[in-house]
Design an enzyme around this catalytic site. Structure first.
Site, mmCIF file in Angstrom:
data_model
loop_
_atom_site.group_PDB
_atom_site.id
_atom_site.type_symbol
_atom_site.label_atom_id
_atom_site.label_comp_id
_atom_site.label_asym_id
_atom_site.label_seq_id
_atom_site.Cartn_x
_atom_site.Cartn_y
_atom_site.Cartn_z
ATOM 1 N N LYS A 75 3.420 45.006 -12.137
ATOM 2 C CA LYS A 75 2.544 43.862 -11.848
ATOM 3 C C LYS A 75 1.063 44.258 -11.763
ATOM 4 O O LYS A 75 0.196 43.505 -12.191
ATOM 5 C CB LYS A 75 2.972 43.178 -10.549
ATOM 6 C CG LYS A 75 4.294 42.417 -10.671
ATOM 7 C CD LYS A 75 4.600 41.660 -9.386
ATOM 8 C CE LYS A 75 5.940 40.953 -9.476
ATOM 9 N NZ LYS A 75 6.225 40.150 -8.279
ATOM 10 N N ASP A 79 3.764 33.740 -8.003
ATOM 11 C CA ASP A 79 4.522 33.939 -6.756
ATOM 12 C C ASP A 79 3.956 33.063 -5.633
ATOM 13 O O ASP A 79 4.706 32.539 -4.806
ATOM 14 C CB ASP A 79 4.467 35.411 -6.315
ATOM 15 C CG ASP A 79 5.442 36.285 -7.101
ATOM 16 O OD1 ASP A 79 6.439 35.743 -7.616
ATOM 17 O OD2 ASP A 79 5.204 37.499 -7.196
HETATM 18 P P1 NAP Z 1 6.288 46.234 -1.470
HETATM 19 O O1 NAP Z 1 4.987 45.969 -2.129
HETATM 20 O O2 NAP Z 1 6.975 47.526 -1.681
HETATM 21 O O3 NAP Z 1 6.069 46.032 0.118
HETATM 22 C C1 NAP Z 1 7.102 46.321 1.047
HETATM 23 C C2 NAP Z 1 6.697 45.882 2.452
HETATM 24 O O4 NAP Z 1 7.808 46.118 3.323
HETATM 25 C C3 NAP Z 1 5.506 46.659 3.028
HETATM 26 O O5 NAP Z 1 4.789 45.823 3.909
HETATM 27 C C4 NAP Z 1 6.217 47.775 3.808
HETATM 28 O O6 NAP Z 1 5.442 48.294 4.867
HETATM 29 C C5 NAP Z 1 7.391 47.003 4.373
HETATM 30 N N1 NAP Z 1 8.499 47.902 4.738
HETATM 31 C C6 NAP Z 1 9.326 48.543 3.876
HETATM 32 N N2 NAP Z 1 10.223 49.283 4.586
HETATM 33 C C7 NAP Z 1 9.918 49.104 5.906
HETATM 34 C C8 NAP Z 1 10.475 49.602 7.113
HETATM 35 N N3 NAP Z 1 11.531 50.436 7.121
HETATM 36 N N4 NAP Z 1 9.930 49.185 8.289
HETATM 37 C C9 NAP Z 1 8.880 48.326 8.297
HETATM 38 N N5 NAP Z 1 8.313 47.828 7.177
HETATM 39 C C10 NAP Z 1 8.826 48.200 5.994
HETATM 40 O O7 NAP Z 1 7.358 45.116 -1.853
HETATM 41 P P2 NAP Z 1 7.107 43.583 -2.277
HETATM 42 O O8 NAP Z 1 7.010 43.496 -3.759
HETATM 43 O O9 NAP Z 1 6.004 43.032 -1.447
HETATM 44 O O10 NAP Z 1 8.519 42.932 -1.881
HETATM 45 C C11 NAP Z 1 8.922 42.855 -0.534
HETATM 46 C C12 NAP Z 1 10.264 42.115 -0.435
HETATM 47 O O11 NAP Z 1 10.131 40.798 -0.935
HETATM 48 C C13 NAP Z 1 11.399 42.756 -1.252
HETATM 49 O O12 NAP Z 1 12.586 42.639 -0.490
HETATM 50 C C14 NAP Z 1 11.483 41.875 -2.488
HETATM 51 O O13 NAP Z 1 12.772 41.843 -3.048
HETATM 52 C C15 NAP Z 1 11.128 40.523 -1.906
HETATM 53 N N6 NAP Z 1 10.523 39.619 -2.906
HETATM 54 C C16 NAP Z 1 11.093 38.398 -3.073
HETATM 55 C C17 NAP Z 1 10.539 37.515 -3.978
HETATM 56 C C18 NAP Z 1 11.159 36.160 -4.182
HETATM 57 O O14 NAP Z 1 10.906 35.532 -5.203
HETATM 58 N N7 NAP Z 1 11.930 35.685 -3.236
HETATM 59 C C19 NAP Z 1 9.387 37.863 -4.721
HETATM 60 C C20 NAP Z 1 8.812 39.119 -4.496
HETATM 61 C C21 NAP Z 1 9.400 40.004 -3.583
HETATM 62 P P3 NAP Z 1 4.385 49.503 4.612
HETATM 63 O O15 NAP Z 1 3.141 48.877 4.043
HETATM 64 O O16 NAP Z 1 4.201 50.081 5.958
HETATM 65 O O17 NAP Z 1 5.055 50.448 3.639
#
Ligand code: NAP
Length: 283
Positions: free
Chosen positions: A70, A107
């Site tokens: 992305k 999104d």
């Molecule tokens: P990302 O950029 O990798 O961000 C992950 C986030 O989760 C960060 O804030 C990270 O914190 C936090 N995190 C991960 N492991 C953690 C832990 N053990 N304890 C506390 N915080 C934790 O991922 P993303 O693209 O934003 O996606 C996040 C989630 O949304 C995923 O589950 C994805 O599947 C879902 N999603 C859903 C949709 C939909 O259409 N429904 C669309 C996009 C994403 P840090 O900054 O501290 O690492």
């Protein structure tokens, strides 16, 4: 004589086998009785710039971009919508008639459209218009921009890594602020909307351990994790009698603008489409 080429679109990622986007667009192509194809493309990061540059001659009208491309799509697109520019990431590409590649981020409106659908269009005013967003990754950036566009009055962002929360809160100037995780109970007491954008609660990840007791009775809880569909957070919200919004609707609604750009008609997120994806997730 040969007819016009069949419109083609794609979803590109690495890995990509898990993507439900082909099911969604395939459903809409069939529902509209349209010829067309929507293909899964697995492209490694090192090959992505070449892939993108070759798009105008590929016969594709555009496609969706998912993890990990992305940000690269954002950097490489010829033009960006103001929303994509703000978010810093592109999830939808459209090849224009002049061969230029446009980048958008759907999104943000996808998340908000699902809230409209689930809660009614008055949701931004719940409990005085304060939202608490957990997480500061790519999805959080899109959601904070979407919430600000919809007129929220205060957006508080809490994240494991506090510096990232500050960066995301800054996307909503004047109304966004970073929040220490320890200060969540006090913030929840004044929130109309709680959104989990972390990967906590996703299958294979630790659960999100958060006491929802401080939230007002009028608050809604949204989780963008959709595997599982009913996360522990949503189950806890329902037990408290709060409105609970799952993550699948965001995935379905974010797909609408791309389909319209590549294939013509504006598609609808119907119960039949949702049921199809729910069945696939269960399988
Ligand atoms: P990302 O950029 O990798 O961000 C992950 C986030 O989760 C960060 O804030 C990270 O914190 C936090 N995190 C991960 N492991 C953690 C832990 N053990 N304890 C506390 N915080 C934790 O991922 P993303 O693209 O934003 O996606 C996040 C989630 O949304 C995923 O589950 C994805 O599947 C879902 N999603 C859903 C949709 C939909 O259409 N429904 C669309 C996009 C994403 P840090 O900054 O501290 O690492």
């Amino acid at each position: 004589m040969t007819g016009a080429p069949i419109p083609r679109a794609f979803v590109v990622g690495h890995p990509i086998a898990h993507s439900r986007s082909p099911l969604i667009h395939g459903h809409w192509l069939a529902a509209h009785g349209l010829p067309g194809s929507y293909e899964r493309l697995d492209v490694a990061p090192a090959a992505f710039p070449t892939f993108l540059r070759a798009l105008p001659d590929s016969g594709f009208r555009g496609g969706n971009v998912t993890i990990p491309h992305k940000e690269a799509a954002f950097a490489l697109a010829d033009t960006l919508t103001p929303r994509a520019e703000k978010i810093g990431a592109v999830n939808t590409l459209v090849v224009g008639p002049d061969g230029r590649i446009g980048g958008d981020n759907t999104d943000a409106p996808g998340f908000c459209a699902h809230l409209d659908h689930s809660l009614g269009e008055g949701w931004p005013g719940r409990a005085g218009g304060t939202a608490v967003v957990l997480g500061a990754g790519g999805a959080a950036r899109a959601i904070v921009v979407g919430l600000a566009e919809r007129g929220l009055r205060r957006i508080l962002v809490a994240n494991r890594t506090p510096a990232r929360a500050e960066g995301v809160a800054a996307l909503a100037p004047g109304i966004g602020a970073a929040l220490a995780w320890d200060d969540l109970p006090a913030a929840l007491a004044g929130a109309g909307l709680l959104v989990n954008t972390t990967s906590l609660g996703m299958r294979g990840q630790p659960p999100l351990d958060l006491d929802l007791a401080p939230l007002p009775a009028s608050a809604a809880v949204a989780d963008i994790v959709y595997v599982p569909l009913e996360t522990a957070l949503l189950a806890a919200a329902r037990r408290r009698g709060l409105a609970a919004v799952d993550g699948l609707g965001m995935l379905l609604h974010q797909a609408v603008p791309g389909f319209e750009a590549w294939f013509g008609p504006r598609p609808t997120v119907t119960p039949a489409l949702r049921a199809k994806i729910v069945a696939d997730l269960a399988g």
